[in-house]
Design a protein around this motif. Sequence first.
Motif, PDB file in Angstrom:
ATOM      1  N   LEU A   1       0.823  -1.210   0.000  1.00 16.03           N
ATOM      2  CA  LEU A   1       0.000   0.000   0.000  1.00 16.03           C
ATOM      3  C   LEU A   1       0.857   1.259   0.000  1.00 16.03           C
ATOM      4  N   LEU A   2       1.883   1.285   0.823  1.00 14.55           N
ATOM      5  CA  LEU A   2       2.765   2.449   0.875  1.00 14.55           C
ATOM      6  C   LEU A   2       3.492   2.655  -0.451  1.00 14.55           C
ATOM      7  N   ALA A   3       3.976   1.568  -1.051  1.00 15.26           N
ATOM      8  CA  ALA A   3       4.680   1.673  -2.333  1.00 15.26           C
ATOM      9  C   ALA A   3       3.758   2.179  -3.436  1.00 15.26           C
TER      10      ALA A   3
ATOM     11  N   GLU B   1      -3.267   6.035   3.884  1.00 14.35           N
ATOM     12  CA  GLU B   1      -4.295   5.770   4.886  1.00 14.35           C
ATOM     13  C   GLU B   1      -5.238   4.702   4.354  1.00 14.35           C
ATOM     14  N   TRP B   2      -5.633   3.804   5.240  1.00 15.97           N
ATOM     15  CA  TRP B   2      -6.538   2.734   4.819  1.00 15.97           C
ATOM     16  C   TRP B   2      -7.476   2.302   5.923  1.00 15.97           C
ATOM     17  N   ARG B   3      -7.664   3.142   6.891  1.00 16.02           N
ATOM     18  CA  ARG B   3      -8.626   2.884   7.954  1.00 16.02           C
ATOM     19  C   ARG B   3      -9.066   4.228   8.501  1.00 16.02           C
TER      20      ARG B   3
ATOM     21  N   SER C   1     -13.194   4.868  14.714  1.00 12.56           N
ATOM     22  CA  SER C   1     -14.620   4.815  15.018  1.00 12.56           C
ATOM     23  C   SER C   1     -15.089   6.087  15.708  1.00 12.56           C
ATOM     24  N   ALA C   2     -14.193   6.800  16.347  1.00 15.10           N
ATOM     25  CA  ALA C   2     -14.541   8.062  17.001  1.00 15.10           C
ATOM     26  C   ALA C   2     -14.076   9.219  16.130  1.00 15.10           C
ATOM     27  N   GLY C   3     -14.962   9.697  15.268  1.00 12.39           N
ATOM     28  CA  GLY C   3     -14.635  10.869  14.469  1.00 12.39           C
ATOM     29  C   GLY C   3     -14.188  10.601  13.053  1.00 12.39           C
ATOM     30  N   GLY C   4     -13.890   9.368  12.698  1.00  8.49           N
ATOM     31  CA  GLY C   4     -13.505   9.051  11.323  1.00  8.49           C
ATOM     32  C   GLY C   4     -12.153   9.576  10.897  1.00  8.49           C
ATOM     33  N   ALA C   5     -11.220   9.727  11.844  1.00  6.86           N
ATOM     34  CA  ALA C   5      -9.879  10.211  11.498  1.00  6.86           C
ATOM     35  C   ALA C   5      -9.129   9.157  10.679  1.00  6.86           C
ATOM     36  N   PRO C   6      -8.396   9.582   9.648  1.00  6.97           N
ATOM     37  CA  PRO C   6      -7.669   8.615   8.811  1.00  6.97           C
ATOM     38  C   PRO C   6      -6.478   8.004   9.546  1.00  6.97           C
ATOM     39  N   ARG C   7      -6.229   6.733   9.270  1.00  9.13           N
ATOM     40  CA  ARG C   7      -5.101   6.016   9.848  1.00  9.13           C
ATOM     41  C   ARG C   7      -4.457   5.150   8.766  1.00  9.13           C
ATOM     42  N   GLY C   8      -3.171   4.894   8.955  1.00  7.95           N
ATOM     43  CA  GLY C   8      -2.419   4.006   8.078  1.00  7.95           C
ATOM     44  C   GLY C   8      -1.380   3.324   8.933  1.00  7.95           C
ATOM     45  N   VAL C   9      -0.169   3.211   8.428  1.00  5.27           N
ATOM     46  CA  VAL C   9       0.884   2.604   9.233  1.00  5.27           C
ATOM     47  C   VAL C   9       1.440   3.668  10.183  1.00  5.27           C
ATOM     48  N   PHE C  10       1.675   3.282  11.428  1.00  4.69           N
ATOM     49  CA  PHE C  10       2.244   4.206  12.406  1.00  4.69           C
ATOM     50  C   PHE C  10       3.531   3.625  12.950  1.00  4.69           C
TER      51      PHE C  10
END
Length: 105
Positions: A42-44, A49-51, A54-63
């Motif tokens: 996904l990063l390449a 972001e791919w998630r 549940s609280a607010g819909g903030a984007p997430r990916g690899v951390f």
Amino acid sequence: MTSRRMPVDRDPVEPGPDRPLTILVDGEPVAGTVGQTIAGVLLAAGRREWRTTSAGGAPRGVFCGIGVCFDCLVDVNGLRDVRACLRRARDGDVVVRQGEPEVVA
């Protein structure tokens, strides 16, 4: 201790040619290489972001990238909550973004 570069002809890993694979991400084909994690594919491909939370819909990916933080969760082949940074991609994997759970009335 000092670091040094190993000449390619003495590398014991003996890297070979790349072997391509394709995964489906939200219905779109994404190319990768055998041995990459889903997060790596996904990063390449430029996806950061791919998630969503549940609280607010903030984007997430690899951390963290080592499976500790759970920010990179995706659905893989129908299995929910797979950590994309730990799961090696396999040709034909079906990956779906995770978001806020749907509320059924």
